[in-house]
Write an enzyme that holds these catalytic residues in place. Structure first.
Site, PDB file in Angstrom:
ATOM      1  N   SER A 255      -5.184   0.611   0.853  1.00  0.00           N
ATOM      2  CA  SER A 255      -6.312  -0.259  -0.067  1.00  0.00           C
ATOM      3  C   SER A 255      -5.416  -1.556  -0.778  1.00  0.00           C
ATOM      4  O   SER A 255      -4.371  -0.467  -1.595  1.00  0.00           O
ATOM      5  CB  SER A 255      -7.651   0.048  -0.324  1.00  0.00           C
ATOM      6  OG  SER A 255      -6.178   1.473  -1.739  1.00  0.00           O
ATOM      7  N   ASP A 256      -5.939  -2.660  -0.705  1.00  0.00           N
ATOM      8  CA  ASP A 256      -5.868  -2.839  -2.131  1.00  0.00           C
ATOM      9  C   ASP A 256      -6.264  -1.886  -3.904  1.00  0.00           C
ATOM     10  O   ASP A 256      -6.856  -1.125  -3.132  1.00  0.00           O
ATOM     11  CB  ASP A 256      -5.875  -4.328  -2.762  1.00  0.00           C
ATOM     12  CG  ASP A 256      -5.436  -4.939  -3.367  1.00  0.00           C
ATOM     13  OD1 ASP A 256      -5.338  -6.072  -4.079  1.00  0.00           O
ATOM     14  OD2 ASP A 256      -4.464  -3.960  -4.519  1.00  0.00           O
ATOM     15  N   TRP A 257      -5.194  -2.120  -4.727  1.00  0.00           N
ATOM     16  CA  TRP A 257      -5.637  -0.936  -6.345  1.00  0.00           C
ATOM     17  C   TRP A 257      -6.750  -0.858  -6.328  1.00  0.00           C
ATOM     18  O   TRP A 257      -7.380  -2.470  -6.888  1.00  0.00           O
ATOM     19  CB  TRP A 257      -4.108  -1.301  -6.519  1.00  0.00           C
ATOM     20  CG  TRP A 257      -3.260  -0.108  -6.789  1.00  0.00           C
ATOM     21  CD1 TRP A 257      -3.025   0.409  -7.430  1.00  0.00           C
ATOM     22  CD2 TRP A 257      -3.215  -0.284  -5.768  1.00  0.00           C
ATOM     23  NE1 TRP A 257      -1.935   1.039  -7.476  1.00  0.00           N
ATOM     24  CE2 TRP A 257      -1.148   1.250  -5.894  1.00  0.00           C
ATOM     25  CE3 TRP A 257      -2.343  -0.819  -4.463  1.00  0.00           C
ATOM     26  CZ2 TRP A 257      -0.463   2.088  -4.796  1.00  0.00           C
ATOM     27  CZ3 TRP A 257      -1.527  -0.018  -3.211  1.00  0.00           C
ATOM     28  CH2 TRP A 257      -0.807   0.725  -3.899  1.00  0.00           C
TER      29      TRP A 257
END
Ligand code: GLC
Length: 663
Positions: free
Chosen positions: A218-220
């Site tokens: 995932s993106d953060w």
């Protein structure tokens, strides 16, 4: 497989599916090696415990790398950054970003590649191969349709299937051919479902259609409901999410997910760990050589946009004023996670020019106007002193830019700050030979001042070697060969979206496939500088086009380029394909191949490129697959998207049973 997931308890399995902290995977009670991830696309961006950023080589930003149109330089860029990763213990580099430049307002355009999906995908593929050739992984991002910073966490990108495949997914489809160790999903919802929970995007498309076998991260902070992400086959939730385990356990108990779902993602994490462990990390450049690589890429990616009266290269025996705060303190890159902290002492441009051209006279003037302040009357009075100096010179080199390009927010305008616009026009009143250096990360509307100046060199956010590269080009030691990877429009209003940013809930991508030059072509809108445009100190002639059929939809296109000047140079030639008659609406032309070749003064080079099925295909929502319609197509060979030099026509004839009925 060294690691058998059956040796892990349920708790250890679930623990493996979210980070141990901000940057590392879990060790599962010490049983597993942790994988260390770190940004970023323009060089290593790794934070120290105190929040400061480790020193690393500040490479040209990806926007400049794309302007080289040179896959070898993209590969070299990746290799070089991998060296810094290895020196600092990073196993996976969170790069490259390949999001298409749908609007020049996007704050992160500096760290992305192009408005054209083919150019973006090809250059990203080379970059990934470069990084991974040194035993460091990559994270192809942000998957997908993350084309603005404003509302990036919440606003749905509403995109029709054709535009999704032909524009926004295409860079990922091409770049996954390099087998990036990870792909990073974006924050935004796509067609109403968060990318992190979007099984159609992650499983059906990325994994099943594109054949991606690696890990999806995932993106953060992009995971909202862990079990839904897991069910969509998002393998790794970053950074550490304290609610992850309970959420997944509850979902397992409630039958929302199965152990099969969990094991699928756990296996992908174990595969990544094993890939990291088996990777042979090899440093092959010294710090000095990394800087030299940054210089080589910067020189190849700067774009000469205007050169009236051939005022460039600078001439011996002349007097020049080098003006502007940025000439001593250039912007090496944009802000946010792509920021790189170099310790390289960037030399002032004026000093470099004095060294390069000892027979000319260079004087530096800081000019009191800072990059982003509207000059007050005192400033302008003091500036007048500088203008009087300017009047005595043969030419003025004016270094201007935009320091406000960054992750987390978008640009509010594509014009330079008013202070800079006034400065350019004021200086031009005192000296008719103004050469502007543009230190920006994305397209600029220059209409206010472009007619007042003789030359414009787009230096871009070109990293720590920016001034050395600029001096090499200005002095003529290097012949500029970069070409634009995004259109420079005449004004923001000419772009499809203008200053529209959506309502925070949904942005409807009603432009469909008509993005970038596809948009300006369709609506017959003139632009300031077209996609693929860039000047050289050489002149090139194109002729002798030959197109040979090699298969049903396979052709070999060859043509001659002659350097008709007395200066060695390099030329980027571009091949566009036009579907003359189609049962669906299609862009006027689409980039389908390109070539960059060094061509010496007086030399003729025969260029050959291949066109396959992809070059003629559109994405069919009937077949839910790429499809080519039989019929005539034009093959255009251009020095830019608006400077077509050669044209040919082919008749594609695929077996009739694969064709729908023609009207
Ligand atoms: C950021 C960015 C992403 C980056 C990640 C880690 O929000 O969107 O590009 O790699 O978080 O810093």
């Amino acid at each position: 497989m060294k690691y058998d997931l059956n040796n892990l308890t349920l708790e250890e399995k679930i623990e493996l599916l979210t980070g141990a902290d901000n940057w590392r995977t879990s060790s599962s009670n010490g049983k597993l090696r942790q994988v260390f991830m770190s940004d970023g696309p323009n060089g290593l961006r790794m934070q120290n415990a105190d929040g400061s950023t480790k020193k690393a080589t500040a490479m040209p930003n990806l926007s400049v790398v794309a302007q080289t149109w040179d896959e070898e330089l993209a590969y070299l860029d990746g290799e070089t950054i991998a060296n810094d990763c290895i020196d600092n213990g990073a196993d996976v580099l969170l790069a490259p970003g390949v999001n298409v430049k749908r609007t020049p307002l996007n704050g992160r355009n500096f760290e992305y590649l192009s408005e054209d999906p083919y150019l973006a995908g090809v250059m990203a593929r080379a970059y990934i191969r470069g990084v991974q050739s040194k035993g460091v992984g990559t994270s192809l991002k942000h998957y997908c349709a993350n084309n603005r910073e404003v509302y990036r966490f919440t606003q749905t990108s509403e995109v029709d299937e054709r535009a999704l495949h032909e524009i926004y997914l295409k860079p990922f489809e091409i770049a996954t051919q390099a087998e990036p160790w990870t792909v990073m999903c974006s924050y935004n919802p796509v067609n109403g479902v968060y990318a992190s929970e979007n099984r159609k995007l992650l499983k059906d498309t990325l994994r099943d259609k594109f054949g991606y076998k690696g890990l999806i991260v995932s993106d953060w902070g992009a995971v909202h409901e862990p079990y839904k992400s897991l069910r969509a086959t998002l393998d790794l939730c970053m950074p550490h999410n304290g609610d992850y385990a309970q959420n997944v356990k509850t979902a397992l108990e409630n039958g929302y997910i199965s152990m099969k779902d969990i094991d699928f993602c756990v296996q992908n994490v174990l595969n990544l760990i094993e890939t990291v462990e088996n990777a042979e990390k090899t440093v092959n450049y010294t710090k000095e050589e990394r800087h030299a690589n940054a210089l080589k890429i910067a020189e190849g990616g700067m774009v000469l946009l205007k050169n009236e009266d051939e005022i460039l290269p600078l001439k011996d025996g002349k007097k020049y004023l080098v003006a502007g705060y940025l000439a001593k303190n250039p912007l090496l890159g944009g802000g946010g996670s792509a920021f790189v902290q170099t310790d390289y002492p960037v030399s002032p441009l004026c000093d470099l020019l004095k060294d390069a051209m000892p027979d000319s006279d260079f004087e530096f003037s800081s000019v009191p106007v800072q990059a982003w302040e509207m000059p007050n009357e005192l400033d302008l009075q003091r500036a007048k002193y500088n203008y009087l100096i300017a009047r005595e010179k043969d030419a003025v080199i004016l270094y201007v830019g935009d320091p406000n390009e960054s992750e987390c927010y978008d640009r509010s305008s594509i014009r330079l700050h008013p202070g800079y616009e006034r400065l350019i026009k004021e200086v031009a009143r005192y000296n008719e030979n103004v050469i502007v250096l543009l230190n920006v990360g994305s397209a600029v509307d220059m209409s206010e001042w472009i007619d007042d100046v003789k030359a414009v060199l787009l230096v871009g956010y070109a990293g720590e070697a920016i001034n050395e590269a600029a001096a090499a080009i200005l002095s003529g030691k290097t012949n500029p060969s970069g070409k634009l990877a995004e259109t420079f429009p005449l004004c923001l209003e000419d772009t499809y979206t203008g200053d529209e940013v959506g309502d925070g809930f949904v942005e409807w991508y009603s432009d469909g496939v008509f993005v970038g030059y596809r948009h300006y072509d369709r609506y017959g809108i003139d632009v300031l500088f077209p996609f693929g445009y860039g000047l050289s100190y050489s002149k090139f002639k194109y002729d002798n086009l030959k197109i040979e059929k090699k298969g049903d939809a396979e052709y070999e296109v060859s043509y001659d380029i002659t350097n008709v000047s007395d200066t060695d140079g390099a030329e980027v030639s571009q091949i566009y394909v036009k579907d003359i008659f189609s049962m669906v609406v299609r862009p006027e032309k689409e980039l389908r191949a390109f070539n960059k070749s060094v061509i010496k003064a007086g030399e003729t080079k025969r260029i050959t490129v291949k066109l396959g099925y992809d070059a003629f295909a559109y994405y069919s929502t009937v077949y839910d697959a790429w499809h080519v319609e039989n019929g005539p197509f034009e093959i255009w060979v251009g020095a830019s998207s608006a400077d077509i030099r050669l044209k040919g026509t082919v008749e594609v004839e695929l077996p009739d049973d694969g064709q729908q009925s023609q009207i």
